[in-house]
Design a protein around this motif. Structure first.
Motif, PDB file in Angstrom:
ATOM      1  N   LEU A  62     -49.425  38.120  54.161  1.00 37.81           N
ATOM      2  CA  LEU A  62     -50.528  38.394  55.085  1.00 37.81           C
ATOM      3  C   LEU A  62     -50.923  39.865  55.056  1.00 37.81           C
ATOM      4  O   LEU A  62     -52.112  40.209  55.145  1.00 37.81           O
ATOM      5  N   LYS A  63     -49.931  40.735  54.933  1.00 37.58           N
ATOM      6  CA  LYS A  63     -50.210  42.170  54.909  1.00 37.58           C
ATOM      7  C   LYS A  63     -50.872  42.591  53.601  1.00 37.58           C
ATOM      8  O   LYS A  63     -51.740  43.466  53.592  1.00 37.58           O
ATOM      9  N   GLN A  64     -50.473  41.960  52.522  1.00 38.27           N
ATOM     10  CA  GLN A  64     -51.001  42.340  51.208  1.00 38.27           C
ATOM     11  C   GLN A  64     -52.487  42.068  51.065  1.00 38.27           C
ATOM     12  O   GLN A  64     -53.211  42.841  50.432  1.00 38.27           O
ATOM     13  N   ASP A  65     -52.970  40.970  51.652  1.00 38.77           N
ATOM     14  CA  ASP A  65     -54.392  40.653  51.481  1.00 38.77           C
ATOM     15  C   ASP A  65     -55.250  41.023  52.696  1.00 38.77           C
ATOM     16  O   ASP A  65     -56.423  40.667  52.768  1.00 38.77           O
ATOM     17  N   GLY A  66     -54.655  41.745  53.657  1.00 41.23           N
ATOM     18  CA  GLY A  66     -55.428  42.225  54.803  1.00 41.23           C
ATOM     19  C   GLY A  66     -55.512  41.265  55.974  1.00 41.23           C
ATOM     20  O   GLY A  66     -56.077  41.607  57.019  1.00 41.23           O
ATOM     21  N   SER A  67     -54.946  40.062  55.827  1.00 34.68           N
ATOM     22  CA  SER A  67     -55.022  39.072  56.910  1.00 34.68           C
ATOM     23  C   SER A  67     -54.256  39.530  58.148  1.00 34.68           C
ATOM     24  O   SER A  67     -54.666  39.265  59.280  1.00 34.68           O
ATOM     25  N   TYR A  68     -53.131  40.204  57.942  1.00 32.07           N
ATOM     26  CA  TYR A  68     -52.320  40.679  59.071  1.00 32.07           C
ATOM     27  C   TYR A  68     -53.126  41.642  59.943  1.00 32.07           C
ATOM     28  O   TYR A  68     -53.177  41.501  61.170  1.00 32.07           O
ATOM     29  N   ASN A  69     -53.759  42.620  59.321  1.00 35.77           N
ATOM     30  CA  ASN A  69     -54.551  43.594  60.077  1.00 35.77           C
ATOM     31  C   ASN A  69     -55.723  42.930  60.788  1.00 35.77           C
ATOM     32  O   ASN A  69     -56.113  43.347  61.883  1.00 35.77           O
ATOM     33  N   LYS A  70     -56.268  41.905  60.182  1.00 37.15           N
ATOM     34  CA  LYS A  70     -57.381  41.189  60.806  1.00 37.15           C
ATOM     35  C   LYS A  70     -56.917  40.487  62.077  1.00 37.15           C
ATOM     36  O   LYS A  70     -57.611  40.502  63.107  1.00 37.15           O
ATOM     37  N   ILE A  71     -55.734  39.872  62.027  1.00 41.76           N
ATOM     38  CA  ILE A  71     -55.193  39.186  63.204  1.00 41.76           C
ATOM     39  C   ILE A  71     -54.883  40.178  64.311  1.00 41.76           C
ATOM     40  O   ILE A  71     -55.208  39.967  65.483  1.00 41.76           O
ATOM     41  N   MET A  72     -54.253  41.277  63.934  1.00 46.29           N
ATOM     42  CA  MET A  72     -53.799  42.255  64.921  1.00 46.29           C
ATOM     43  C   MET A  72     -54.902  43.210  65.365  1.00 46.29           C
ATOM     44  O   MET A  72     -54.735  43.954  66.332  1.00 46.29           O
ATOM     45  N   GLY A  73     -56.022  43.186  64.699  1.00 52.99           N
ATOM     46  CA  GLY A  73     -57.080  44.166  64.966  1.00 52.99           C
ATOM     47  C   GLY A  73     -57.725  44.052  66.319  1.00 52.99           C
ATOM     48  O   GLY A  73     -58.392  45.000  66.762  1.00 52.99           O
ATOM     49  N   SER A  74     -57.524  42.945  67.002  1.00 58.66           N
ATOM     50  CA  SER A  74     -58.175  42.766  68.307  1.00 58.66           C
ATOM     51  C   SER A  74     -57.400  43.431  69.443  1.00 58.66           C
ATOM     52  O   SER A  74     -57.874  43.470  70.575  1.00 58.66           O
ATOM     53  N   ILE A  75     -56.216  43.942  69.159  1.00 56.77           N
ATOM     54  CA  ILE A  75     -55.404  44.524  70.217  1.00 56.77           C
ATOM     55  C   ILE A  75     -55.883  45.935  70.552  1.00 56.77           C
ATOM     56  O   ILE A  75     -56.099  46.761  69.675  1.00 56.77           O
TER      57      ILE A  75
END
Length: 253
Positions: free
Chosen positions: A235-248
């Motif tokens: 998830l971190k490698q393709d940017g999905s992690y940051n997308k999920i956490m970006g709303s905080i």
């Protein structure tokens, strides 16, 4: 005799195929049962929604593992994982009180901070948590982890309650001098209750990493931990992690 030897070799080859680790795909579990807490928005709420859910579902999905969650109180989730009724529980702070009870992977779900919160009508006078006046009544939630140093704050009177709404209400009624909350969670509940002008952040408590912890009674615990690590890294490698956490929004005005 030749036919017997050929038959024997075929049987041995079949047995080798059956027991070869790389070919035992059917033995890899494809379902995991997890206890999810019900009072820790925006990470986990009573509807079984939140950022922790999103991270865990997506990480395991990439490893072809289906996630079944049961929404319970945090304290109940710990008991269920301790007794092996579920494979894991979240969101656990990795500290001395938990590392010997559960199996952890190497990848945390996220890092977060916790602070003391005060009623602005009766603010606490302190520069650090060690300076908070002796015998001050400090509210926390039963079963939650608040860092290894909490046990050393012996000058404080720690009061345990069941949920965030109760914690905040007791502070509003001046029955507590301060409360400890994780900052992202505090913002969620303070805004929902419409008391952002009444309650404010005081001194820091701690910063820590939170995990999905796995039951030592689950035979697949270490495998699940490894798979979650792989999924989170993906998830971190393709940017999905940051997308999920970006709303905080980590700060409380």
């Amino acid at each position: 005799m030749l036919k017997y030897v050929q038959w024997t070799m075929q049987c041995l080859f079949a047995i080798c195929l059956m027991w070869h680790p790389s070919l035992q795909a059917d033995q890899i579990p494809h379902n995991i049962k997890i206890a999810a807490e019900d009072n820790w928005a925006p990470f986990a709420d009573h509807n079984g929604k939140g950022l922790s859910h999103d991270l865990i579902y997506q990480a395991f999905s990439r490893m072809n593992i289906n996630v079944d969650t049961i929404v319970v109180s945090y304290a109940r989730g710990l008991v269920m994982a301790d007794s092996g009724l579920v494979d894991g529980v979240f969101n656990l702070h990795k500290e001395q009180s938990t590392v010997n009870r559960f199996i952890f992977g190497s990848e945390p779900l996220f890092s977060t901070t916790a602070s003391f919160y005060q009623n602005n009508a009766h603010p606490i006078t302190a520069q650090t948590k060690w300076d908070i006046p002796k015998n001050s009544k400090i509210g926390i939630i039963e079963g939650y982890e608040y860092g290894d140093e909490l046990i050393n704050l012996t000058h404080l009177n720690i009061v345990k309650v069941n949920n965030h709404n109760q914690l905040i209400n007791l502070l509003l009624l001046n029955r507590l001098d301060a409360i400890i909350m994780y900052d992202q969670v505090a913002k969620q509940y303070i805004n929902e209750m419409g008391v952002s002008n009444v309650i404010s952040k005081s001194v820091p408590n701690h910063k820590g990493e939170l995990y999905l912890a796995f039951s030592k009674h689950s035979p697949s615990a270490q495998l699940f931990a490894d798979k979650l690590d792989q999924g989170l890294k993906s998830l971190k490698q393709d940017g999905s992690y940051n997308k999920i956490m970006g709303s905080i929004q980590t700060s409380i005005e």
